[in-house]
Design a protein around this motif. Structure first.
Motif, PDB file in Angstrom:
ATOM      1  N   ALA A 157       0.710  -1.271  -0.045  1.00  0.00           N
ATOM      2  CA  ALA A 157      -0.016   0.129  -0.117  1.00  0.00           C
ATOM      3  C   ALA A 157       0.762   1.252  -0.022  1.00  0.00           C
ATOM      4  CB  ALA A 157      -1.004  -0.015   1.148  1.00  0.00           C
ATOM      5  N   ALA A 158       2.090   1.261   0.593  1.00  0.00           N
ATOM      6  CA  ALA A 158       2.824   2.477   0.849  1.00  0.00           C
ATOM      7  C   ALA A 158       3.600   2.734  -0.539  1.00  0.00           C
ATOM      8  CB  ALA A 158       3.710   2.480   1.990  1.00  0.00           C
ATOM      9  N   ALA A 159       3.999   1.376  -0.883  1.00  0.00           N
ATOM     10  CA  ALA A 159       4.695   1.445  -2.246  1.00  0.00           C
ATOM     11  C   ALA A 159       3.918   2.033  -3.435  1.00  0.00           C
ATOM     12  CB  ALA A 159       5.173   0.249  -2.395  1.00  0.00           C
ATOM     13  N   ALA A 160       2.554   1.542  -3.344  1.00  0.00           N
ATOM     14  CA  ALA A 160       1.631   2.053  -4.377  1.00  0.00           C
ATOM     15  C   ALA A 160       1.633   3.480  -4.313  1.00  0.00           C
ATOM     16  CB  ALA A 160       0.347   1.297  -4.113  1.00  0.00           C
ATOM     17  N   VAL A 211      -0.895   5.973  13.089  1.00  0.00           N
ATOM     18  CA  VAL A 211      -0.428   6.313  11.719  1.00  0.00           C
ATOM     19  C   VAL A 211      -0.437   7.490  11.301  1.00  0.00           C
ATOM     20  CG1 VAL A 211      -0.438   5.492   9.248  1.00  0.00           C
ATOM     21  CG2 VAL A 211      -1.123   3.949  11.126  1.00  0.00           C
ATOM     22  N   ALA A 212       0.813   8.231  11.026  1.00  0.00           N
ATOM     23  CA  ALA A 212       0.914   9.832  10.739  1.00  0.00           C
ATOM     24  C   ALA A 212       1.453   9.636   9.160  1.00  0.00           C
ATOM     25  CB  ALA A 212       2.008  10.371  11.273  1.00  0.00           C
ATOM     26  N   VAL A 261      -3.876   9.523  12.394  1.00  0.00           N
ATOM     27  CA  VAL A 261      -5.125   8.722  13.170  1.00  0.00           C
ATOM     28  C   VAL A 261      -4.473   8.012  14.155  1.00  0.00           C
ATOM     29  CG1 VAL A 261      -6.686   7.109  12.595  1.00  0.00           C
ATOM     30  CG2 VAL A 261      -6.022   8.823  10.783  1.00  0.00           C
ATOM     31  N   VAL A 262      -5.461   7.936  15.075  1.00  0.00           N
ATOM     32  CA  VAL A 262      -5.029   7.285  16.379  1.00  0.00           C
ATOM     33  C   VAL A 262      -6.352   6.151  16.591  1.00  0.00           C
ATOM     34  CG1 VAL A 262      -4.584   7.079  18.934  1.00  0.00           C
ATOM     35  CG2 VAL A 262      -3.571   8.882  17.203  1.00  0.00           C
ATOM     36  N   ARG A 263      -5.806   5.109  17.002  1.00  0.00           N
ATOM     37  CA  ARG A 263      -6.848   3.989  17.237  1.00  0.00           C
ATOM     38  C   ARG A 263      -6.560   3.365  18.642  1.00  0.00           C
ATOM     39  NH1 ARG A 263      -7.875  -0.149  12.748  1.00  0.00           N
ATOM     40  NH2 ARG A 263      -9.164   1.931  12.083  1.00  0.00           N
ATOM     41  N   ARG A 264      -7.662   3.343  19.638  1.00  0.00           N
ATOM     42  CA  ARG A 264      -7.432   2.927  20.896  1.00  0.00           C
ATOM     43  C   ARG A 264      -7.752   1.231  20.845  1.00  0.00           C
ATOM     44  NH1 ARG A 264     -10.774   4.127  26.486  1.00  0.00           N
ATOM     45  NH2 ARG A 264     -11.078   2.027  27.078  1.00  0.00           N
ATOM     46  N   LEU A 265      -7.005   0.497  21.463  1.00  0.00           N
ATOM     47  CA  LEU A 265      -7.226  -1.078  21.454  1.00  0.00           C
ATOM     48  C   LEU A 265      -7.326  -1.322  22.833  1.00  0.00           C
ATOM     49  CD1 LEU A 265      -4.396  -2.064  18.802  1.00  0.00           C
ATOM     50  CD2 LEU A 265      -7.075  -1.458  18.540  1.00  0.00           C
ATOM     51  N   ASP A 266      -8.433  -2.008  23.171  1.00  0.00           N
ATOM     52  CA  ASP A 266      -8.351  -2.950  24.511  1.00  0.00           C
ATOM     53  C   ASP A 266      -8.307  -4.303  24.327  1.00  0.00           C
ATOM     54  OD1 ASP A 266      -9.008  -0.762  26.679  1.00  0.00           O
ATOM     55  OD2 ASP A 266     -10.591  -0.229  25.246  1.00  0.00           O
ATOM     56  N   ALA A 316      -3.206  -2.995  10.803  1.00  0.00           N
ATOM     57  CA  ALA A 316      -4.597  -3.067  10.186  1.00  0.00           C
ATOM     58  C   ALA A 316      -4.854  -1.317  10.142  1.00  0.00           C
ATOM     59  CB  ALA A 316      -5.515  -3.821  11.151  1.00  0.00           C
ATOM     60  N   LEU A 317      -4.415  -0.465  11.137  1.00  0.00           N
ATOM     61  CA  LEU A 317      -4.655   1.021  10.919  1.00  0.00           C
ATOM     62  C   LEU A 317      -3.938   1.292   9.671  1.00  0.00           C
ATOM     63  CD1 LEU A 317      -5.942   3.326  12.099  1.00  0.00           C
ATOM     64  CD2 LEU A 317      -4.088   3.575  13.608  1.00  0.00           C
ATOM     65  N   ALA A 318      -2.781   0.846   9.430  1.00  0.00           N
ATOM     66  CA  ALA A 318      -2.239   1.448   8.469  1.00  0.00           C
ATOM     67  C   ALA A 318      -2.937   0.982   7.086  1.00  0.00           C
ATOM     68  CB  ALA A 318      -0.545   0.996   8.147  1.00  0.00           C
ATOM     69  N   LEU A 319      -3.232  -0.249   6.949  1.00  0.00           N
ATOM     70  CA  LEU A 319      -4.107  -0.460   5.772  1.00  0.00           C
ATOM     71  C   LEU A 319      -5.457   0.248   5.610  1.00  0.00           C
ATOM     72  CD1 LEU A 319      -3.614  -4.404   6.011  1.00  0.00           C
ATOM     73  CD2 LEU A 319      -2.706  -2.651   4.349  1.00  0.00           C
ATOM     74  N   ASP A 320      -5.948   0.893   6.929  1.00  0.00           N
ATOM     75  CA  ASP A 320      -7.144   1.367   6.790  1.00  0.00           C
ATOM     76  C   ASP A 320      -6.788   2.981   6.252  1.00  0.00           C
ATOM     77  OD1 ASP A 320      -8.809  -0.672   7.536  1.00  0.00           O
ATOM     78  OD2 ASP A 320      -8.936   0.295   9.686  1.00  0.00           O
ATOM     79  N   VAL A 321      -5.462   3.390   6.626  1.00  0.00           N
ATOM     80  CA  VAL A 321      -5.190   4.951   6.486  1.00  0.00           C
ATOM     81  C   VAL A 321      -4.431   5.194   5.253  1.00  0.00           C
ATOM     82  CG1 VAL A 321      -3.739   6.661   7.656  1.00  0.00           C
ATOM     83  CG2 VAL A 321      -5.272   5.360   8.926  1.00  0.00           C
ATOM     84  N   ILE A 322      -3.668   4.288   4.782  1.00  0.00           N
ATOM     85  CA  ILE A 322      -2.865   4.478   3.548  1.00  0.00           C
ATOM     86  C   ILE A 322      -3.783   4.150   2.255  1.00  0.00           C
ATOM     87  CG2 ILE A 322      -0.678   3.704   2.288  1.00  0.00           C
ATOM     88  CD1 ILE A 322       0.388   2.862   4.982  1.00  0.00           C
ATOM     89  N   PRO A 323      -4.153   5.264   1.531  1.00  0.00           N
ATOM     90  CA  PRO A 323      -4.954   4.678   0.304  1.00  0.00           C
ATOM     91  C   PRO A 323      -4.160   4.187  -0.658  1.00  0.00           C
ATOM     92  CG  PRO A 323      -4.464   7.297   0.584  1.00  0.00           C
ATOM     93  CD  PRO A 323      -3.821   6.598   1.704  1.00  0.00           C
ATOM     94  N   GLY A 324      -4.841   3.363  -1.307  1.00  0.00           N
ATOM     95  CA  GLY A 324      -4.003   2.620  -2.422  1.00  0.00           C
ATOM     96  C   GLY A 324      -4.305   1.276  -2.744  1.00  0.00           C
TER      97      GLY A 324
END
Length: 161
Positions: free
Chosen positions: A16-19, A123-124, A130-135, A153-161
């Motif tokens: 995703a980042a490479a794209a 993820v910046a 974007v920040v996500r809380r996990l319990d 998982a958050l990175a995949l949600d945030v990084i478009p592509g």
């Protein structure tokens, strides 16, 4: 480290980042290098991954990643603002387009009044933070492994592509 069934694959994050033509860097606390290790295990990771910082001690979050010492003093290391600052700080420190961060309590004991299993992942990107809380349930190993999955998982949600 192999992703468990249903877990986000490190290769997908790198792709995703490479794209997007983006590079990645990682700031880790409770995961102690597990996120970077998962990414490095992917052949060709060096095309995207710049590196990582394990800032396990609270003072290192300030000195290495630029987290505001006042924020750390007021809220401790397990806080959404700290996770966001870690992700932004590793982006700057590594000269990366994307910063991933993990901070939390793996246990067995609470830290600064925070119970084991409380984790913040961040993820910046050039588009924002974007920040996500996990319990997270389970013992120390389970919490750490789930935190790795959570930030990927958050990175995949945030990084478009």
């Amino acid at each position: 480290m192999t992703a468990a069934p249903g877990s986000p694959a490190p290769a997908d994050v790198l792709a995703a980042a490479a794209a997007r033509g983006w590079s990645l860097a990682v700031a880790e606390s409770l995961t102690g290098g597990l996120v970077v290790a998962a990414l490095v295990a992917v052949p060709g990771a060096s095309a995207v991954l710049r590196g990582g910082v394990v800032a396990y001690a609270t003072d290192l979050k300030a000195s290495l990643l630029g987290v505001d010492p006042g924020l750390l003093a007021e809220h401790g290391a397990v806080h959404p603002g700290v996770a966001a600052a870690m992700a932004a700080g590793v982006r700057r420190a590594a000269g990366a387009d994307v910063g991933l961060a993990t901070t939390g309590v793996a246990g067995p004991d609470p830290q600064d009044g925070v119970e084991p299993g409380r984790v913040y992942v961040a993820v910046a990107t050039p588009d924002g933070d974007v920040v996500r809380r996990l319990d997270l349930p389970g013992d120390r190993a389970a919490v750490r492994a789930a935190a790795v999955d959570g930030v990927l998982a958050l990175a995949l949600d945030v990084i478009p592509g």
